[in-house]
Design an enzyme around this catalytic site. Structure first.
Site, mmCIF file in Angstrom:
data_model
loop_
_atom_site.group_PDB
_atom_site.id
_atom_site.type_symbol
_atom_site.label_atom_id
_atom_site.label_comp_id
_atom_site.label_asym_id
_atom_site.label_seq_id
_atom_site.Cartn_x
_atom_site.Cartn_y
_atom_site.Cartn_z
ATOM 1 N N ALA A 147 0.847 -1.203 0.000
ATOM 2 C CA ALA A 147 0.000 0.000 0.000
ATOM 3 C C ALA A 147 0.877 1.246 0.000
ATOM 4 C CB ALA A 147 -0.922 -0.004 1.215
ATOM 5 N N SER B 228 8.477 9.023 18.225
ATOM 6 C CA SER B 228 8.619 10.168 19.124
ATOM 7 C C SER B 228 7.332 10.964 19.235
ATOM 8 C CB SER B 228 9.752 11.078 18.634
ATOM 9 O OG SER B 228 9.459 11.581 17.339
ATOM 10 N N TYR C 263 -2.319 9.545 15.042
ATOM 11 C CA TYR C 263 -1.134 8.736 14.741
ATOM 12 C C TYR C 263 -0.320 8.487 16.008
ATOM 13 C CZ TYR C 263 3.447 7.399 12.970
ATOM 14 O OH TYR C 263 4.638 6.738 12.756
ATOM 15 N N LYS D 274 0.602 4.777 17.767
ATOM 16 C CA LYS D 274 1.957 4.265 17.984
ATOM 17 C C LYS D 274 2.224 4.021 19.479
ATOM 18 C CE LYS D 274 4.433 3.585 15.072
ATOM 19 N NZ LYS D 274 4.550 2.343 14.256
ATOM 20 N N ASN E 133 12.224 11.350 13.583
ATOM 21 C CA ASN E 133 12.358 11.976 12.259
ATOM 22 C C ASN E 133 13.421 11.322 11.375
ATOM 23 O OD1 ASN E 133 11.568 14.394 14.315
ATOM 24 N ND2 ASN E 133 10.510 14.579 12.363
ATOM 25 N N ASP F 36 1.105 19.124 13.999
ATOM 26 C CA ASP F 36 2.562 19.141 13.907
ATOM 27 C C ASP F 36 3.174 19.573 15.240
ATOM 28 O OD1 ASP F 36 2.728 18.258 11.352
ATOM 29 O OD2 ASP F 36 3.335 20.162 10.450
#
Length: 324
Positions: A35, A120, A143, A147, A172, A273
């Site tokens: 995917a 993170s 998200y 996690k 990152n 963000d």
């Protein structure tokens, strides 16, 4: 030779792990539904590689894939904060439900250890820096929640069922084969490919937000160490560099690499963000033996070189960058 199963093994990080394991002489089985992973990420690899086209939401398929596996590196997920905000239900189903399936299949197959790709994003936007594993988690996106839930499931499987698990909170990650064509791709791949096309990169916000950018080879090494480190089962570790760069500093570094000043287009910040992120990596150093051997600028130079070669291939093939 040990048999490793890499979920999401055709993805950006998963394919780097697959490549490293084969180079070290191990047998590798990849599970990927393609995917977001790409078959070309596995092209040209030599060694005992088996590719199973399957979804981590398919428990019977995972049970079959776990047969004979000694170590399982769970990289498969639906990435991206913006994607999870637009579609939290799918992120929940894949990242939480799929991770539970992976743990169930690994437990029942007698896998020695599962290394889980945590994030993170579990820390959210708490102002304290650097981020230490003892901080209370405070995710600010679906998200991040998914996690973090995977971490909790992994810890419970260690405590309740005796399945050894290690969770690595990535900071990152960047490097070759990160897909720049997706709206959810990493910022560095988007910056680099924009510059290769002669375009101005887009920065969301004022560019003073900062990240602990971690070159993919460092993450690969952390996974391999986590498979064998004694006393690591049931624990969570930050995997970063212990340094941070603002996006404006990134643009200046790219200017040095490209040999010309970089102008950017600044747009409003995106929802979900995080403003600043920086890893405290002392726990991983002490208990895993982890050291980030590739620094930010060197990793960025390697990444630019890879995309340059890919961009040159584009002019011949007409395919989008990163797609052969």
């Amino acid at each position: 030779m040990a048999l490793y199963l890499v979920t999401g093994g055709a993805g950006f990080i998963g394919s780097a792990l697959t490549r490293a394991l084969l180079e070290r002489g191990h047998r590798v089985r990849v599970v990927d539904n393609f995917a977001t992973g790409k078959r070309e990420n596995l092209a040209g690899l030599s060694g005992p590689l088996e590719v199973c086209e399957a979804d981590i939401c398919d428990l019977p398929a995972l049970r079959s894939a776990c047969d004979g596996v000694e170590y399982l590196l769970h990289q498969a997920a639906l990435p991206s904060v913006p994607r999870s905000i637009q579609d939290p239900e799918t992120s929940n189903r894949v990242n939480i439900g799929g991770t539970l399936n992976v743990l169930l299949a690994a437990r029942d197959a007698g896998v020695k250890r599962v290394v889980y790709a945590a994030s993170s994003s579990a820390y959210g936007d708490a102002p304290a820096l650097p981020k230490v594993e003892t901080m209370p988690p405070h995710p600010i996106s679906p998200y991040g929640i998914t996690k973090l839930a995977g971490e909790f499931y992994a810890q419970v499987f260690t405590r309740v069922y005796g399945l050894e698990t290690v969770s690595l909170r990535y900071f990152n990650v960047f490097g070759p084969r990160q897909d720049p064509g997706s709206p959810y791709s990493g910022v560095l791949s988007r910056f680099i490919t924009a510059l290769l096309r002669g375009e101005k990169p887009t920065v969301y916000g004022d560019g003073e937000q900062s990240r602990d950018f971690t070159y993919v080879d460092n993450v690969v090494e952390a996974n391999l160490l986590a498979c064998a480190a004694p006393g690591a089962a049931g624990k969570v570790f930050n995997i970063g560099t212990g340094r941070r760069e603002t996006l404006n500093q990134v643009l200046a570094t790219l200017g040095r690499i490209f040999g010309r000043p970089v102008e950017a287009v600044y747009a409003p910040p995106r929802s979900g963000d995080i403003v600043h992120s920086l890893a405290d990596i002392r726990k991983a150093q002490e208990e895993l033996g982890y050291e980030p051997r590739v620094g930010f600028e060197e990793g960025l130079r390697r990444t630019v070189e890879w995309y340059r070669e890919d961009h040159a291939a584009l002019s011949v093939s007409g395919n989008p960058p990163g797609r052969g």
